[in-house]
Design a protein around this motif. Structure first.
Motif, mmCIF file in Angstrom:
data_model
loop_
_atom_site.group_PDB
_atom_site.id
_atom_site.type_symbol
_atom_site.label_atom_id
_atom_site.label_comp_id
_atom_site.label_asym_id
_atom_site.label_seq_id
_atom_site.Cartn_x
_atom_site.Cartn_y
_atom_site.Cartn_z
ATOM 1 N N MET A 64 -39.288 -6.921 -44.300
ATOM 2 C CA MET A 64 -39.899 -6.652 -42.999
ATOM 3 C C MET A 64 -38.993 -7.181 -41.884
ATOM 4 O O MET A 64 -38.532 -8.294 -41.905
ATOM 5 C CB MET A 64 -41.251 -7.348 -42.915
ATOM 6 N N VAL A 65 -38.758 -6.322 -40.940
ATOM 7 C CA VAL A 65 -37.861 -6.682 -39.852
ATOM 8 C C VAL A 65 -38.637 -7.334 -38.718
ATOM 9 O O VAL A 65 -39.688 -6.845 -38.316
ATOM 10 C CB VAL A 65 -37.140 -5.422 -39.321
ATOM 11 N N ARG A 66 -38.095 -8.438 -38.269
ATOM 12 C CA ARG A 66 -38.737 -9.144 -37.167
ATOM 13 C C ARG A 66 -38.627 -8.326 -35.890
ATOM 14 O O ARG A 66 -37.559 -7.826 -35.539
ATOM 15 C CB ARG A 66 -38.075 -10.504 -36.990
ATOM 16 N N ALA A 67 -39.708 -8.207 -35.173
ATOM 17 C CA ALA A 67 -39.669 -7.457 -33.917
ATOM 18 C C ALA A 67 -38.918 -8.243 -32.868
ATOM 19 O O ALA A 67 -39.061 -9.451 -32.770
ATOM 20 C CB ALA A 67 -41.101 -7.188 -33.436
ATOM 21 N N PRO A 68 -38.096 -7.545 -32.085
ATOM 22 C CA PRO A 68 -37.375 -8.235 -31.025
ATOM 23 C C PRO A 68 -38.338 -8.901 -30.065
ATOM 24 O O PRO A 68 -39.438 -8.388 -29.831
ATOM 25 C CB PRO A 68 -36.620 -7.098 -30.329
ATOM 26 N N CYS A 69 -37.919 -10.020 -29.493
ATOM 27 C CA CYS A 69 -38.825 -10.765 -28.635
ATOM 28 C C CYS A 69 -39.259 -9.938 -27.436
ATOM 29 O O CYS A 69 -40.360 -10.095 -26.914
ATOM 30 C CB CYS A 69 -38.169 -12.062 -28.171
ATOM 31 N N CYS A 70 -38.395 -9.026 -26.986
ATOM 32 C CA CYS A 70 -38.703 -8.251 -25.797
ATOM 33 C C CYS A 70 -39.711 -7.145 -26.074
ATOM 34 O O CYS A 70 -40.161 -6.469 -25.154
ATOM 35 C CB CYS A 70 -37.427 -7.656 -25.199
ATOM 36 N N ASP A 71 -40.016 -6.950 -27.354
ATOM 37 C CA ASP A 71 -40.978 -5.910 -27.676
ATOM 38 C C ASP A 71 -42.415 -6.351 -27.437
ATOM 39 O O ASP A 71 -43.343 -5.572 -27.570
ATOM 40 C CB ASP A 71 -40.813 -5.486 -29.139
ATOM 41 N N LYS A 72 -42.544 -7.620 -27.095
ATOM 42 C CA LYS A 72 -43.897 -8.106 -26.826
ATOM 43 C C LYS A 72 -44.499 -7.336 -25.654
ATOM 44 O O LYS A 72 -43.794 -6.866 -24.775
ATOM 45 C CB LYS A 72 -43.871 -9.602 -26.507
ATOM 46 N N GLY A 119 -45.738 -5.886 -22.477
ATOM 47 C CA GLY A 119 -45.488 -6.121 -21.068
ATOM 48 C C GLY A 119 -44.102 -6.621 -20.731
ATOM 49 O O GLY A 119 -43.774 -6.762 -19.551
ATOM 50 N N MET A 120 -43.309 -6.905 -21.742
ATOM 51 C CA MET A 120 -41.965 -7.403 -21.462
ATOM 52 C C MET A 120 -41.079 -6.259 -20.977
ATOM 53 O O MET A 120 -40.975 -5.224 -21.627
ATOM 54 C CB MET A 120 -41.358 -8.038 -22.710
ATOM 55 N N LYS A 121 -40.409 -6.501 -19.887
ATOM 56 C CA LYS A 121 -39.543 -5.484 -19.323
ATOM 57 C C LYS A 121 -38.152 -5.569 -19.935
ATOM 58 O O LYS A 121 -37.677 -6.655 -20.256
ATOM 59 C CB LYS A 121 -39.468 -5.686 -17.806
ATOM 60 N N LYS A 122 -37.517 -4.433 -20.092
ATOM 61 C CA LYS A 122 -36.143 -4.402 -20.609
ATOM 62 C C LYS A 122 -35.263 -3.645 -19.628
ATOM 63 O O LYS A 122 -35.739 -3.053 -18.676
ATOM 64 C CB LYS A 122 -36.131 -3.713 -21.983
ATOM 65 N N GLY A 123 -33.982 -3.666 -19.888
ATOM 66 C CA GLY A 123 -33.061 -2.914 -19.055
ATOM 67 C C GLY A 123 -32.495 -3.720 -17.901
ATOM 68 O O GLY A 123 -32.668 -4.935 -17.836
ATOM 69 N N PRO A 124 -31.790 -3.031 -17.026
ATOM 70 C CA PRO A 124 -31.090 -3.702 -15.937
ATOM 71 C C PRO A 124 -32.018 -4.527 -15.048
ATOM 72 O O PRO A 124 -33.162 -4.150 -14.821
ATOM 73 C CB PRO A 124 -30.499 -2.537 -15.138
ATOM 74 N N TRP A 125 -31.493 -5.617 -14.575
ATOM 75 C CA TRP A 125 -32.262 -6.490 -13.696
ATOM 76 C C TRP A 125 -32.203 -5.984 -12.256
ATOM 77 O O TRP A 125 -31.168 -5.502 -11.804
ATOM 78 C CB TRP A 125 -31.697 -7.901 -13.768
ATOM 79 N N THR A 126 -33.306 -6.140 -11.568
ATOM 80 C CA THR A 126 -33.346 -5.771 -10.154
ATOM 81 C C THR A 126 -32.962 -6.991 -9.320
ATOM 82 O O THR A 126 -33.072 -8.136 -9.787
ATOM 83 C CB THR A 126 -34.754 -5.323 -9.749
ATOM 84 N N PRO A 127 -32.522 -6.762 -8.081
ATOM 85 C CA PRO A 127 -32.198 -7.889 -7.193
ATOM 86 C C PRO A 127 -33.391 -8.829 -7.007
ATOM 87 O O PRO A 127 -33.217 -10.042 -6.879
ATOM 88 C CB PRO A 127 -31.830 -7.203 -5.879
ATOM 89 N N GLU A 128 -34.588 -8.257 -7.020
ATOM 90 C CA GLU A 128 -35.786 -9.097 -6.847
ATOM 91 C C GLU A 128 -35.952 -10.044 -8.034
ATOM 92 O O GLU A 128 -36.235 -11.229 -7.870
ATOM 93 C CB GLU A 128 -37.035 -8.216 -6.698
ATOM 94 N N GLU A 129 -35.760 -9.492 -9.223
ATOM 95 C CA GLU A 129 -35.870 -10.332 -10.419
ATOM 96 C C GLU A 129 -34.802 -11.422 -10.410
ATOM 97 O O GLU A 129 -35.073 -12.584 -10.748
ATOM 98 C CB GLU A 129 -35.723 -9.466 -11.681
ATOM 99 N N ASP A 130 -33.617 -11.024 -10.006
ATOM 100 C CA ASP A 130 -32.523 -12.008 -9.925
ATOM 101 C C ASP A 130 -32.921 -13.155 -9.000
ATOM 102 O O ASP A 130 -32.720 -14.330 -9.317
ATOM 103 C CB ASP A 130 -31.245 -11.340 -9.394
#
Length: 292
Positions: A1-9, A11-22
């Motif tokens: 069984m493969v462990r799910a990536p932490c970001c798959d939880k 509501g977790m957002k993936k992809g490029p960061w926005t200036p606001e998030e930065d």
DNA sequence: AACTATATCAACCGCCTTCGA
DNA sequence: ATCGAAGGCGGTTGATATAGT
């Protein structure tokens, strides 16, 4: 069984960061630090996983990150360090202040690797730092494309370099050099990992690019140093040294040489001299010297 | 101008090590 | 001694930019 990536939880957002998030991340870390990456996004109000936050901070937002093109000095440093350390990007990055392992890795895979291939086609001349010791130089012809592709240096393809998991723990890291110190390619200090020591200085004086001027060195060259006040590492498993050479040196001689203030082994030449000296003092035969 | 190939680099993934309970 | 959480690392991917046709 493969462990799910932490970001798959959820509501977790993936992809490029926005200036606001930065901005949120920067503000939070400036106020509170980053003692716990896993808890940080929740506390900061970010819909990111801790790993993603850490990566963004370490590779992009940290104040001391140097952006922009690599200088030729930096590229040369990467060349030489990669030759010695292989794909240990974090160790290489430790020697380039302001540069991240990710950035170095990208630069390597994009254009430095191509340059290395160009050098691969150049004829190799033997280089002998000291006339009394014939350093084994690896011909570029012996470097396969696959080795280059995998990013492993000639030394690491000898099968002697252990994986990260096999590297013994070392004493704490010595202070990092300034960028001006690092930019001097004629005096490269090697740190194998952030946690490992800088206990061996290599003077790569007047070296050509690439493997040709290095003897075969296995990982223990850097990591087998005994813990002592003397910060010099001893190449006790130095591959350039024949077994019969090493076996004739009594351990007492080695112990003596390891004592502080003896000043052995500050660079590769000293490493060779170290063994030469011990060998002769142990009554070794002069003729054997020519064998190595 | 439109399309394709290639280069670049930020970000993710999965594994390993460390550390504390 | 064991286990799980967390951090760190290297490999890889994918979006975007740029060059070439």
């Amino acid at each position: 069984m493969v462990r799910a990536p932490c970001c798959d939880k959820m509501g977790m957002k993936k992809g490029p960061w926005t200036p606001e998030e930065d901005q949120i991340l920067i503000s939070y870390i400036q106020k509170n630090g980053h003692a716990n990456w896993r808890a940080l996004p929740k506390q900061a109000g970010l819909l990111r996983c801790g790993k993603s936050c850490r990566l963004r901070w370490v590779n992009y937002l940290k104040p001391d990150i140097k952006r922009g093109n690599f200088t030729s000095e930096e590229e040369e440093t990467i060349f030489k360090l990669h030759e010695m350390l292989g794909n240990r990007w974090s160790a290489i990055a430790a020697k380039l202040p302001g540069r991240t392992d990710n950035e170095i890795k990208n630069v390597w895979h994009t254009h430095l690797k191509k340059r290395l291939k160009q050098y691969q086609t150049k004829p190799v001349t033997k280089h002998n730092p000291k006339s009394k010791s014939k350093i084994k130089c690896e011909s570029s012809d012996n470097i396969s494309t696959s080795q280059l592709e995998s990013g492993h240096s000639s030394s690491s393809t000898t099968g002697n370099i252990p994986s990260r998991t096999e590297i013994p723990e070392q004493t704490p890291m010595s202070p990092q050099p300034s960028s001006s110190e690092v930019s001097s390619i004629t005096d490269v200090n090697i740190a194998t990992t952030d946690r490992e020591v800088n206990n061996m200085d290599i003077k790569a004086e007047n070296m050509e690019y690439s493997w040709e001027c290095f003897p075969e060195i296995d990982e223990s060259f850097w990591s087998d140093a005994p813990s002592s006040d003397n910060s010099s590492a001893l190449p006790l498993n130095f591959e350039g040294v024949p077994d019969e050479f090493q076996s004739q040196v009594p351990s007492s001689s080695i112990d003596h040489a390891m004592e502080p203030d003896h000043g052995y082994v500050q660079n590769l030449d000293d490493a060779m001299e170290f063994w030469y000296d011990l060998f002769i003092r142990a009554g070794g035969e002069q003729d054997l010297i020519t064998e190595f």
